[in-house]
Write an enzyme that holds these catalytic residues in place. Structure first.
Site, PDB file in Angstrom:
ATOM      1  N   HIS A  61       0.784  -1.244   0.000  1.00  0.00           N
ATOM      2  CA  HIS A  61       0.000   0.000   0.000  1.00  0.00           C
ATOM      3  C   HIS A  61       0.817   1.295   0.000  1.00  0.00           C
ATOM      4  O   HIS A  61       0.309   2.339   0.418  1.00  0.00           O
ATOM      5  CB  HIS A  61      -0.937   0.041   1.223  1.00  0.00           C
ATOM      6  CG  HIS A  61      -2.009  -0.996   1.221  1.00  0.00           C
ATOM      7  ND1 HIS A  61      -1.751  -2.332   1.395  1.00  0.00           N
ATOM      8  CD2 HIS A  61      -3.355  -0.895   1.065  1.00  0.00           C
ATOM      9  CE1 HIS A  61      -2.894  -3.009   1.362  1.00  0.00           C
ATOM     10  NE2 HIS A  61      -3.878  -2.164   1.147  1.00  0.00           N
TER      11      HIS A  61
ATOM     12  N   ASP B 292       0.583  -0.288  -7.700  1.00  0.00           N
ATOM     13  CA  ASP B 292       0.192  -0.677  -6.353  1.00  0.00           C
ATOM     14  C   ASP B 292      -0.892  -1.748  -6.378  1.00  0.00           C
ATOM     15  O   ASP B 292      -1.743  -1.761  -7.262  1.00  0.00           O
ATOM     16  CB  ASP B 292      -0.321   0.543  -5.592  1.00  0.00           C
ATOM     17  CG  ASP B 292      -0.241   0.366  -4.089  1.00  0.00           C
ATOM     18  OD1 ASP B 292      -1.159  -0.236  -3.512  1.00  0.00           O
ATOM     19  OD2 ASP B 292       0.748   0.826  -3.492  1.00  0.00           O
TER      20      ASP B 292
ATOM     21  N   HIS C  85      -3.296  -1.911  -4.298  1.00  0.00           N
ATOM     22  CA  HIS C  85      -4.565  -1.255  -3.981  1.00  0.00           C
ATOM     23  C   HIS C  85      -4.669   0.042  -4.769  1.00  0.00           C
ATOM     24  O   HIS C  85      -4.053   1.040  -4.430  1.00  0.00           O
ATOM     25  CB  HIS C  85      -4.662  -0.949  -2.491  1.00  0.00           C
ATOM     26  CG  HIS C  85      -6.066  -0.627  -2.034  1.00  0.00           C
ATOM     27  ND1 HIS C  85      -6.880   0.292  -2.677  1.00  0.00           N
ATOM     28  CD2 HIS C  85      -6.803  -1.110  -0.999  1.00  0.00           C
ATOM     29  CE1 HIS C  85      -8.035   0.370  -2.060  1.00  0.00           C
ATOM     30  NE2 HIS C  85      -8.028  -0.480  -1.048  1.00  0.00           N
TER      31      HIS C  85
ATOM     32  N   HIS D 292     -11.316  -7.482  -4.900  1.00  0.00           N
ATOM     33  CA  HIS D 292     -11.616  -6.602  -3.775  1.00  0.00           C
ATOM     34  C   HIS D 292     -12.492  -5.448  -4.253  1.00  0.00           C
ATOM     35  O   HIS D 292     -12.140  -4.711  -5.164  1.00  0.00           O
ATOM     36  CB  HIS D 292     -10.295  -6.089  -3.204  1.00  0.00           C
ATOM     37  CG  HIS D 292     -10.401  -5.343  -1.922  1.00  0.00           C
ATOM     38  ND1 HIS D 292     -10.634  -3.980  -1.875  1.00  0.00           N
ATOM     39  CD2 HIS D 292     -10.287  -5.753  -0.631  1.00  0.00           C
ATOM     40  CE1 HIS D 292     -10.652  -3.584  -0.611  1.00  0.00           C
ATOM     41  NE2 HIS D 292     -10.447  -4.639   0.160  1.00  0.00           N
TER      42      HIS D 292
ATOM     43  N   GLU E  87     -12.975  -9.528   0.925  1.00  0.00           N
ATOM     44  CA  GLU E  87     -13.903  -8.386   0.806  1.00  0.00           C
ATOM     45  C   GLU E  87     -14.277  -8.146  -0.657  1.00  0.00           C
ATOM     46  O   GLU E  87     -14.221  -7.038  -1.170  1.00  0.00           O
ATOM     47  CB  GLU E  87     -13.257  -7.126   1.393  1.00  0.00           C
ATOM     48  CG  GLU E  87     -12.781  -7.316   2.820  1.00  0.00           C
ATOM     49  CD  GLU E  87     -11.998  -6.138   3.367  1.00  0.00           C
ATOM     50  OE1 GLU E  87     -12.044  -5.913   4.586  1.00  0.00           O
ATOM     51  OE2 GLU E  87     -11.341  -5.450   2.571  1.00  0.00           O
TER      52      GLU E  87
ATOM     53  N   GLU F 148     -18.974  -3.697   2.300  1.00  0.00           N
ATOM     54  CA  GLU F 148     -18.167  -2.759   3.083  1.00  0.00           C
ATOM     55  C   GLU F 148     -18.596  -1.318   2.845  1.00  0.00           C
ATOM     56  O   GLU F 148     -18.889  -0.908   1.719  1.00  0.00           O
ATOM     57  CB  GLU F 148     -16.692  -2.936   2.724  1.00  0.00           C
ATOM     58  CG  GLU F 148     -15.746  -2.073   3.526  1.00  0.00           C
ATOM     59  CD  GLU F 148     -14.297  -2.231   3.105  1.00  0.00           C
ATOM     60  OE1 GLU F 148     -13.485  -1.371   3.467  1.00  0.00           O
ATOM     61  OE2 GLU F 148     -13.988  -3.203   2.387  1.00  0.00           O
TER      62      GLU F 148
ATOM     63  N   CYS G  91     -16.776   1.309   2.807  1.00  0.00           N
ATOM     64  CA  CYS G  91     -15.848   1.932   1.861  1.00  0.00           C
ATOM     65  C   CYS G  91     -16.182   1.558   0.418  1.00  0.00           C
ATOM     66  O   CYS G  91     -15.959   2.361  -0.498  1.00  0.00           O
ATOM     67  CB  CYS G  91     -14.409   1.517   2.161  1.00  0.00           C
ATOM     68  SG  CYS G  91     -13.628   2.457   3.489  1.00  0.00           S
TER      69      CYS G  91
ATOM     70  N   CYS H  19     -10.515   2.003   7.900  1.00  0.00           N
ATOM     71  CA  CYS H  19     -10.665   2.788   6.675  1.00  0.00           C
ATOM     72  C   CYS H  19     -12.043   3.425   6.549  1.00  0.00           C
ATOM     73  O   CYS H  19     -12.182   4.509   5.965  1.00  0.00           O
ATOM     74  CB  CYS H  19     -10.369   1.914   5.458  1.00  0.00           C
ATOM     75  SG  CYS H  19     -11.319   0.376   5.407  1.00  0.00           S
ATOM     76  N   CYS H  20     -13.082   2.795   7.077  1.00  0.00           N
ATOM     77  CA  CYS H  20     -14.445   3.238   6.798  1.00  0.00           C
ATOM     78  C   CYS H  20     -14.858   4.533   7.504  1.00  0.00           C
ATOM     79  O   CYS H  20     -15.410   5.430   6.856  1.00  0.00           O
ATOM     80  CB  CYS H  20     -15.430   2.121   7.126  1.00  0.00           C
ATOM     81  SG  CYS H  20     -15.257   0.659   6.060  1.00  0.00           S
TER      82      CYS H  20
END
Length: 670
Positions: free
Chosen positions: A151, A201, A203, A284, A336, A352, A354, A432-433
């Site tokens: 990340h 990356d 993500h 994801h 996820e 999720e 996010c 994160c959320c």
């Protein structure tokens, strides 16, 4: 203390950048009976609470250590890194939310706190521009060696977004300078020249962040770097394989690994094929939404029709095959992630927060590229349902996972459901959320309208003042509405001089009909094929449009391939999806069935749900039929009753209990 850190200020973010000034994207100011209290909650409760969490000042919340990590990285405190490898992003998202709040209301104390945090971040930056507390504190010799899992560019992307937002809100360039230095460093690391990394990356996030930086500065290098990361993804020989070999076939989380794991990682992070060859939402869910958001913005800014077609293809699969009725995505807890088309379980869903926020981001960019109701409808569905459900009414408890069916009695003993919580949590190890929610709600004004040439598009019916810069001049739009409870909208035009332009009003798919009038005179207007009602004229100061959207309770039926919802129905009124809760209907919600064609009316909520419109429906409740697990030739019988439904976003704000969105429906003869 490392001698490689520097707090040196630079005169400009990059040698050729032309900064366009604060307020570049300040679309308007929310003044809305539904949303203003939520914005105030973010300002007065959520952001201060999250600051306390980031500084480990909340005793019953999972420690964050995020600010402490920056102090250690700056050499100002002894200690070790703590938290997820992407812990820096929590600070970045907090700063971004602060920026949006400051853009609308000055707060000297909050601004000073943000300025102090930015200076701390600057002191943690290395001389060469690198900035990441995990690798500075924990693994200084391993920079850029595990992009698949660690990340680095994701964290950089969130900090870039914060830097752009803070500059636009305050005119202060300090964090923008820091991040432009970091991007300058990234440009030296990545590319196809000798010694550079031809990678990306695991993500996605840097892509959409670079496009925001490009918009703020006009610097073409940032667009070029975004295109590099987009087009490099999934190419052969595969970067993940090469990187895995270079670091000795080890993984960040569990050491030595095997090649099949790397094959899995490719799909997980949308790197299984070059983006132009992808045709399904996979992996994801958050990563998918972020990647497509950056791709859509890149396509629009560079007029790349092939890339836009790819975005449209991926959107269509997501929205027509893998989207929950609440606007959530991500059907399973493992990774996820998405599973396959029409696989949308209600109790084991991940959904999720996010990921739903990512849906909103993506929808906004698709609307900018090609205004069409289908994008705005999904944006609205996600925003009012899955996104809002992620935060409690008090602003201090949060859902990471958003199920559509919950029975607390089975959660503790069923490991398949261990990710599902019957009540919102104070904080999370992977947090994160909550900050993502805060930054979205604080920036909500940016999602209401859009402008292109001589057309202003009204995507969401949220009250407030919005500026519409058009080719023939600037209009001001004052919007009043009681959405989501009522369907009446009043739009008043402000104009210093008359402006010839087109105003396009979205007619939501949930509206059973509509009426529109201009200055009291009803218009015989038809909706365009893109789902917008287009009104073209020379607009004068004080012109007043009244739009009435019919908002009956609608019964939503699933596609026949949705096996989890066969024989079931969901209730929706306006943009809100509704659910049953144990607090109103008692236990065993699965005993309740709606009557086909039965009456459903509205009622006002009380106590915690005061001010909300609830639904009351004719229903049937299955009667008890003995204790045998299975019975021969003994069909169930039913008793007539009423069932109360609450807005999905408001569930779990009273007491722990069962909840379900999809309800059985039985023929009236039952």
């Amino acid at each position: 203390m490392s001698t490689s850190h520097s707090s040196q200020s630079h005169d400009s973010p990059s040698p050729e950048a032309t900064l366009q000034g604060p307020g570049l994207h300040g679309a308007g100011r929310i003044s809305d009976r539904f949303w203003s209290p939520r914005l105030e909650l973010v300002r007065d409760v959520v952001v201060p609470y999250q600051w306390e969490v980031l500084n480990d000042q909340v005793p019953d919340a999972t420690p964050s250590h995020a600010i402490e990590n920056f102090r250690i990285a700056a050499g100002e405190q002894q200690g070790t890194f703590h938290g997820m490898v992407f812990q820096d992003s929590d600070v970045a998202k907090w700063l971004e939310a602060v920026a949006y709040l400051l853009q609308h209301e000055r707060d000297e104390t909050l601004e000073q706190r943000a300025d102090d945090t930015i200076e701390l971040i600057a002191r943690a930056q290395h001389e060469d521009g690198y900035l990441n507390t995990y690798f500075t504190c924990q693994a200084p010799g391993e920079r850029w060696t595990n992009l698949c899992e660690c990340h680095e560019l994701y964290c950089a992307g969130h900090m870039i977004e914060a830097a752009v937002a803070y500059f636009e809100a305050t005119g202060k360039r300090r964090l923008l300078e820091v991040m432009c230095r970091f991007v300058d460093h990234v440009e030296t690391v990545f590319g196809h020249e000798s010694g550079q990394i031809a990678g990306y990356d695991g993500h996605p996030e840097i892509e959409l962040a670079l496009m925001r930086l490009y918009d703020a500065t006009g610097e073409p290098r940032y667009l070029k770097l975004c295109r590099f990361f987009v087009e490099e993804r999934g190419q052969l020989p595969h970067f993940y394989d090469l990187e895995w070999e270079r670091r000795g076939r080890t993984h960040h989380d569990f050491g030595a690994g095997t090649q099949p794991f790397m094959l899995h990682k490719k799909t997980y992070s949308q790197a299984h094929a070059p983006v132009h060859e992808q045709d399904r939402a996979v992996g994801h869910a958050v990563r998918f939404a972020y990647l497509c958001t950056g791709m859509a913005q890149l396509a629009q800014r560079s007029d790349d029709k092939a890339l836009l077609a790819t975005c449209r293809r991926l959107w269509d699969n997501m929205a027509s095959r893998q989207l929950y009725v609440t606007g959530g995505i991500g059907a399973q807890a493992p990774e996820e992630s998405f599973t396959t088309d029409f696989d949308l379980p209600n109790d084991t869903v991940y959904g999720e927060t996010c990921a739903a926020i990512g849906v909103v981001f993506l929808a906004r960019q698709m609307l900018a590229a090609e205004p069409d109701r289908r994008y705005a409808d999904v944006m609205e569905r996600a925003l009012y349902n899955n996104v809002l459900a992620g935060m409690s009414l008090d602003g201090q408890h949060f859902f990471y996972v958003n199920p559509l069916e919950v029975d607390p009695k089975v959660l503790a003993d069923n490991p398949i459901l261990e990710h599902v919580k019957p009540v919102r949590q104070r904080w999370f190890t992977c947090a994160c959320c909550p900050p993502n929610l805060a930054r979205l709600i604080a920036s909500l004004d940016r999602y209401v309208v859009g402008c292109a040439d001589d057309t202003a598009w009204v995507h969401l019916y949220i009250g407030g003042e919005f500026e519409l810069p058009l080719s023939a001049g600037t209009l001001r739009l004052h919007q009043e509405t009681d959405m989501p409870w009522q369907g009446a909208v009043t739009l008043t035009i402000g104009a210093d001089v008359p402006v010839q332009a087109r105003l396009a009003l979205r007619i939501p798919a949930w509206a059973e009909g509509f009426e529109v009038s201009l200055d009291g005179e009803r218009l015989d207007a038809e909706m365009s094929s893109n789902g917008y009602l287009e009104l073209e004229r020379q607009w004068q100061d004080g012109d007043r449009i009244a739009l009435r959207l019919e908002m009956p309770v609608r019964r939503v039926y699933p596609h026949r391939a949705l096996r989890h919802d066969a024989g079931r129905v969901a209730l929706q009124r306006g943009p809100l999806v509704y659910c049953l809760e144990q607090a109103d209907n008692g236990e065993r919600l699965h005993d309740i069935a709606l009557r086909e064609g039965g009456i459903v009316d509205t009622l006002e909520g009380t106590d915690a749900l005061s001010g909300m419109t609830l639904l009351r429906a004719e229903a049937l409740r299955e009667n008890a039929a003995g204790e045998a697990l299975y019975r021969f030739d003994d069909a169930p019988t039913y008793t007539r009753t009423e069932a109360v439904f609450v807005p999905y976003f408001a569930w779990a704000n009273r007491q722990e209990g069962e909840m379900r969105v999809w309800t059985r429906e039985l023929p009236r003869r039952a």
